[in-house]
Design a protein around this motif. Structure first.
Motif, PDB file in Angstrom:
ATOM      1  N   UNK A 128      20.607  34.681  51.932  1.00 32.62           N
ATOM      2  CA  UNK A 128      20.219  34.736  50.448  1.00 32.62           C
ATOM      3  C   UNK A 128      21.554  35.263  49.545  1.00 32.62           C
ATOM      4  N   UNK A 129      21.161  35.579  48.376  1.00 33.92           N
ATOM      5  CA  UNK A 129      22.148  36.166  47.585  1.00 33.92           C
ATOM      6  C   UNK A 129      22.490  37.556  47.632  1.00 33.92           C
ATOM      7  N   UNK A 130      23.500  38.132  47.679  1.00 34.91           N
ATOM      8  CA  UNK A 130      24.116  39.224  47.653  1.00 34.91           C
ATOM      9  C   UNK A 130      25.013  39.625  46.468  1.00 34.91           C
ATOM     10  N   UNK A 131      25.096  40.770  46.048  1.00 39.13           N
ATOM     11  CA  UNK A 131      25.865  41.104  45.007  1.00 39.13           C
ATOM     12  C   UNK A 131      27.641  41.464  45.816  1.00 39.13           C
ATOM     13  N   UNK A 132      28.388  41.665  44.657  1.00 42.95           N
ATOM     14  CA  UNK A 132      29.620  41.946  44.936  1.00 42.95           C
ATOM     15  C   UNK A 132      30.001  43.523  44.426  1.00 42.95           C
ATOM     16  N   UNK A 133      30.303  44.143  45.280  1.00 43.48           N
ATOM     17  CA  UNK A 133      30.504  45.904  44.899  1.00 43.48           C
ATOM     18  C   UNK A 133      31.892  45.819  44.331  1.00 43.48           C
ATOM     19  N   UNK A 134      32.245  46.460  43.273  1.00 44.29           N
ATOM     20  CA  UNK A 134      33.782  46.765  42.800  1.00 44.29           C
ATOM     21  C   UNK A 134      34.777  46.975  43.838  1.00 44.29           C
ATOM     22  N   UNK A 135      35.665  46.167  43.736  1.00 39.33           N
ATOM     23  CA  UNK A 135      36.914  46.444  44.691  1.00 39.33           C
ATOM     24  C   UNK A 135      36.607  45.761  46.092  1.00 39.33           C
ATOM     25  N   UNK A 136      35.636  44.911  46.063  1.00 40.39           N
ATOM     26  CA  UNK A 136      35.284  44.306  47.499  1.00 40.39           C
ATOM     27  C   UNK A 136      36.308  43.055  47.579  1.00 40.39           C
ATOM     28  N   UNK A 137      36.561  42.680  48.894  1.00 40.46           N
ATOM     29  CA  UNK A 137      37.617  41.755  49.268  1.00 40.46           C
ATOM     30  C   UNK A 137      36.596  40.498  49.634  1.00 40.46           C
ATOM     31  N   UNK A 138      35.648  40.483  49.390  1.00 42.36           N
ATOM     32  CA  UNK A 138      34.618  39.237  49.635  1.00 42.36           C
ATOM     33  C   UNK A 138      34.709  38.313  48.370  1.00 42.36           C
ATOM     34  N   UNK A 139      34.442  37.168  48.583  1.00 45.40           N
ATOM     35  CA  UNK A 139      34.257  36.264  47.368  1.00 45.40           C
ATOM     36  C   UNK A 139      33.274  35.680  47.065  1.00 45.40           C
ATOM     37  N   UNK A 140      32.683  35.508  45.922  1.00 41.97           N
ATOM     38  CA  UNK A 140      31.433  34.872  45.488  1.00 41.97           C
ATOM     39  C   UNK A 140      31.371  33.582  45.844  1.00 41.97           C
ATOM     40  N   UNK A 141      30.215  33.233  46.397  1.00 43.31           N
ATOM     41  CA  UNK A 141      30.048  31.815  46.806  1.00 43.31           C
ATOM     42  C   UNK A 141      30.423  31.343  48.058  1.00 43.31           C
ATOM     43  N   UNK A 142      30.938  32.439  49.057  1.00 38.85           N
ATOM     44  CA  UNK A 142      31.391  32.126  50.172  1.00 38.85           C
ATOM     45  C   UNK A 142      30.217  32.776  51.327  1.00 38.85           C
ATOM     46  N   UNK A 143      30.275  31.966  52.308  1.00 41.45           N
ATOM     47  CA  UNK A 143      29.466  32.563  53.372  1.00 41.45           C
ATOM     48  C   UNK A 143      30.091  33.539  54.329  1.00 41.45           C
ATOM     49  N   UNK A 144      29.410  34.627  54.717  1.00 41.78           N
ATOM     50  CA  UNK A 144      30.078  35.428  55.800  1.00 41.78           C
ATOM     51  C   UNK A 144      29.154  35.652  56.921  1.00 41.78           C
ATOM     52  N   UNK A 145      29.811  35.893  58.026  1.00 38.85           N
ATOM     53  CA  UNK A 145      29.146  36.099  59.190  1.00 38.85           C
ATOM     54  C   UNK A 145      29.127  37.457  59.540  1.00 38.85           C
ATOM     55  N   UNK A 146      28.026  38.196  59.758  1.00 40.48           N
ATOM     56  CA  UNK A 146      27.746  39.371  60.394  1.00 40.48           C
ATOM     57  C   UNK A 146      27.119  39.378  61.860  1.00 40.48           C
ATOM     58  N   UNK A 147      27.893  39.777  62.831  1.00 41.93           N
ATOM     59  CA  UNK A 147      27.494  39.604  64.177  1.00 41.93           C
ATOM     60  C   UNK A 147      26.759  41.052  64.714  1.00 41.93           C
ATOM     61  N   UNK A 148      26.717  41.934  64.083  1.00 45.71           N
ATOM     62  CA  UNK A 148      26.072  43.321  64.451  1.00 45.71           C
ATOM     63  C   UNK A 148      25.713  44.025  63.157  1.00 45.71           C
TER      64      UNK A 148
END
Length: 127
Positions: free
Chosen positions: A91-111
């Motif tokens: 689903x859609x998640x927001x991007x906190x200020x100062x975050x290194x993640x990029x909008x529109x990219x998928x990220x894998x969380x294994x834990x």
């Protein structure tokens, strides 16, 4: 018939070992995506309040409205049934200020950990 809880009013038989949980997305777009992936006709379906369940042979797909309130109630009911072993959140998640993640990219969380929630006491902090 065993109901998971008052929030979803869903029968336990809707759950499978593998769950795809979509939070805050459009139902028609999700259904179109499921159809494109060969998941056109569920074996069971259920809708109550802001929750939708589709049970396929080896997978349950759940759609929840946006926000941690509906999500936490849903997770509590599903995980307390002790059926789900693999859970994928999309689903859609927001991007906190100062975050290194990029909008529109998928990220894998294994834990994952539940922190400072009603889930802590019931199912433990790691699953």
């Amino acid at each position: 018939m065993t109901i998971l809880g008052p929030n979803t009013n869903a029968d336990r038989s809707l759950l499978s070992r593998r769950v795809l949980l979509c939070n805050g997305e459009d139902e028609q777009e999700l259904r179109a995506t499921l159809n494109a992936c060969g998941l056109a006709t569920p074996l069971q379906s259920h809708g109550f309040r802001s929750y939708r369940f589709w049970r396929y042979r080896d997978l349950t797909v759940v759609l929840s409205s946006m926000g941690t309130g509906p999500l936490e109630a849903l997770l509590w009911e599903m995980l307390n049934a002790h059926v789900v072993e693999e859970l994928v959140l999309v689903g859609t998640a927001g991007k906190p200020a100062g975050s290194r993640v990029e909008l529109g990219e998928a990220y894998y969380i294994d834990r994952a950990r539940a922190v400072a929630t009603g889930l802590d006491a019931e199912i433990g902090s790691e699953w």
